[in-house]
Structure formats: structure tokens, C-alpha cells
Design an enzyme around this catalytic site. Sequence first.
Site, short mmCIF file in Angstrom:
data_model
loop_
_atom_site.label_atom_id
_atom_site.label_comp_id
_atom_site.label_asym_id
_atom_site.label_seq_id
_atom_site.Cartn_x
_atom_site.Cartn_y
_atom_site.Cartn_z
N GLU A 266 0.85 -1.19 0.00
CA GLU A 266 0.00 0.00 0.00
C GLU A 266 0.88 1.23 0.00
OE1 GLU A 266 -2.93 0.60 3.03
OE2 GLU A 266 -3.73 -1.43 2.88
N GLU A 320 -13.67 5.57 -1.66
CA GLU A 320 -14.61 4.69 -0.97
C GLU A 320 -15.42 5.48 0.06
OE1 GLU A 320 -12.69 0.77 0.04
OE2 GLU A 320 -10.96 1.78 -0.86
N LYS A 323 -15.80 4.57 4.12
CA LYS A 323 -14.67 4.35 5.01
C LYS A 323 -14.76 5.32 6.19
CE LYS A 323 -10.89 2.74 4.01
NZ LYS A 323 -9.47 2.45 3.70
N GLU A 329 -9.49 9.51 4.23
CA GLU A 329 -9.71 8.07 4.09
C GLU A 329 -10.65 7.73 2.94
OE1 GLU A 329 -8.51 5.26 5.82
OE2 GLU A 329 -7.01 6.72 6.42
#
Length: 470
Positions: A266, A320, A323, A329
Amino acid sequence: MASRPFCLLISPIVIFSAIFVSDAAGSFGINYGRVANNLPSPEKVVELLKSQGINKVKLYDTDATVLTALANSGITVVVALPNELLASMAGDQSAADNWVQSNITKFYPQTKIEAIAVGNEVFVDPKNTINYLVPAMKNIHASLVKSKLDSAIKISSPLAFSALQNSYPSSAGSFKQELVEPVIKPMLDFLKQTGSYLMVNAYPFFAYSANSDQISLDYALLKDNPGVVDSGNGLKYHSLFEAQIDAVFAALSAIQYGDVKMVVTETGWPSMGDENEIGASEDNAASYNGNLVRKVLSGSGTPLRPQDPINVYLFALFNENQKPGPTSERNYGLFYPNEQKVYNIPLTEEEAKGGQSTPVNGNTSQAPVAGEVSKTQVGQTWCVANAKADQAKLQAALDYACGEGGADCNATQPGATCFSPNTLEAHASYAFNSYYQKKTRAAGTCEFGGAAYVVSQRPAYGNCEFPTGY
């Protein structure tokens, strides 16, 4: 990916990162997270990946619909066993056998599963699953052996920032002592015995955001900069990312595991964040990810390991919207849920050398130079309706925006410029954007319970023009 605490070690260099089993040149893939209620179907996602030349993807589970969609696609896949299953896998070989049978052998080889991430950032898991990690890895491996898949599918576990005790200078990198004997060494022994590699999650963004007064933004974004000399070995670093990688190499060498390979599972940079998330912006995200892809595809290594190509998985494929945590985030994606790019970066070697970025849905844009996003879009964002949202939810959100929310919905009334097309999605988009712009595009003002999301291209509905501010 979760928010990470940052422990300041007075320096411009902080922790972490890695490299993979050496290829002729570096390679990159992308993390396909699904903590959202507005994403395209897995089948459409596979087509998106293929259209963009992305042939490596990392998942956070073994969802059957996703693995089925990836079958015969030519895309290699890293799957994951969630932290909540570590205890059962560690304590029961039959449970591990059943999991492998149901989640791996059922799909392989049609789906090109190349690795299993057992747990994720276990050392920072609040449920304290550390003691289960290595036993779970061993049992999953034993199950692969039974299925004769152990040579084709590797097992590892992504390490988080907090596993390092020291990272500055990079040459002094070291793991936390309380972790070394109980779990770090046993895990590294397992990786060596099985011919696997260490997975590491590396986020220069967190270090920069917490210490922007000490770390140069150009250094964090892999832009041209004077560099930082490591006082321990005299090597000069021109990016925080490379310094983090070499800090991990140094930590491994310090405990006599310098021959273990690594991969960055990541890394990324958010295109939007809260006011206190310094550095979170679209142009910074484009700079970091774009420059990193160029670095990876060049085949060059780090100052400490110049001959070892770097391999990474960018975080993430999509923004997203479900999240938890700060705004950042929900804004790491390279793509919006409607499959449009958040910003342009090179995704293939040809693009990295200066070609055009691959078009999405017929829209082609010139790949920008480092740090550049589309010049007509810099600083401009709009809010649109999520076409996949429940119709009742859309209507309720529209009613709120035009009523209590104070949006200017006059343009969507019969006879007005934005009445046509007379659809719920079009009218809701106009209303949501009006609300979003009136709220000065503040974080959280384009959510409407999942019924809306932010885009960086001006929406077009007939002759209706969406404003950028009030």
C-alpha cells in the site's frame, strides 16, 4: 488502509516501504477496496483495469463475485485473509484447509492468485491478534502444500509503520524490540523457508502531514529537491519514499535478515482531506502517485539497493465513501465510482515516457507533468448524484437539499434552463451541487448518505451549466 499514528523522530525522514522479487523493471498494481455503496460491478471493474493497462490487483478479502470476475482476465491477484479469522486459522488446521479449499483452490488457476496476505497491519490491530499471525500463516501454507499450490501462491502479511522503532537516519532503521523475538523473527524465518517476501504499507503522506514544518513537500512528492544526506552511510535521498524503503532494509539487516525481499502493498496520497490534514490535495496526489509510477517503471532502485527494482500497489482504485475516519480516508482513489479519473497520472510505461493517458469512457486527456492536473480543473470540484443509489434515497436527499438545505433549485423547475432532462438523477445532481457549492465545498457536504459524490469534471446535462461557487 487505516489512519496511522505518527511518532516524531526529529528528521525529514520517517519510516517504511519495500521492494518485490526482482523483475527486469519495477511493476505496480492497485488496491481494490470496496468499503463503499456506489462502486461499479466487479465485471465493470475488471474491464476498467484492463482498459487502463493495470494487470496486478490486491484485494482485502476473497469475495467470490470479485474473484469470479477476475477469472481469465490475465490480471494477477493478491487476496487477503481478514484479521478476524486469524485466531481460528491459527488454532485449527482443518479450518485452514477449509478456507483454502473454499477461497483459493475453488478459483485457481482461472483466477491468477499469486499471494495471500494473512491479516493486515496486525501489529496495530486493536484486537491484539499478533500471537495468532505466524501460526495462521503456517497453517494456511500447510493447506496450500496439500493442494500442491505452495510453489505458485506465496504467503505474507502486510506490516504497518508502527513496527519500526527508529527510522532516522535510514541507515539506523530498527524494529521495535518487543516485537523482534516473539513475532518479527519467526515471521521472517517463515518467509525465507517458503521463498516468500515481506509486505509493507508505506505512506509518506502521514509523515509529511504531521511534520510539514520539517519535511520538504517536494521531498515527499518525489519532485526535484536538494536531497537529504544520511549521516550514517553518506547516501543522499531525494524522496521520503526511498528513505522509508531503506529504513526497512536497514531494520532487516540489523537482525540478520537482509536477504528477505519486500513489496510495497500500500502507498498513496489523498486528493482531499480535512483542514488539519496538511498536504491532502488533488495536485499533490497527482504528483506523488505520478512520480512514483515513473520511478517504479524506470526500473531503478533505492540509494541502498540501486539494482533492485521497486514494486508497489497503489492505494487505491476508487474513492470509498463508507470508510470511517477523516475525509482523506475516503479520497485516496485514482477513480471516482463513475469510473472517471480523479486526476491524470501515467499508468503504463508508454504514458510514463510522455504519451497520452488512457481514455476512460471516451474521454482522453494528456498525461500531466509531475504535480499537474487538468488545467481547467485545478481547484474545481462538483457534486453529483449517485445513479446507483436507491430512488427513494435520492428523492429524500433532493427534498432536503432544495428545502432545509437551502440549495438553489429554481433552475430545475418547469421551463427553466436545467429542467431538461426531467430525471431524478439530473435534478438531484443540480441540487446537490448547489448545496455543495453554497457550503464552499466543505468536507462532508457531498455525501447525502451515499446518494452523491464529488467529481472534478464539470457535469453536463443538456444545456444546463453547473456553477462552481456562489
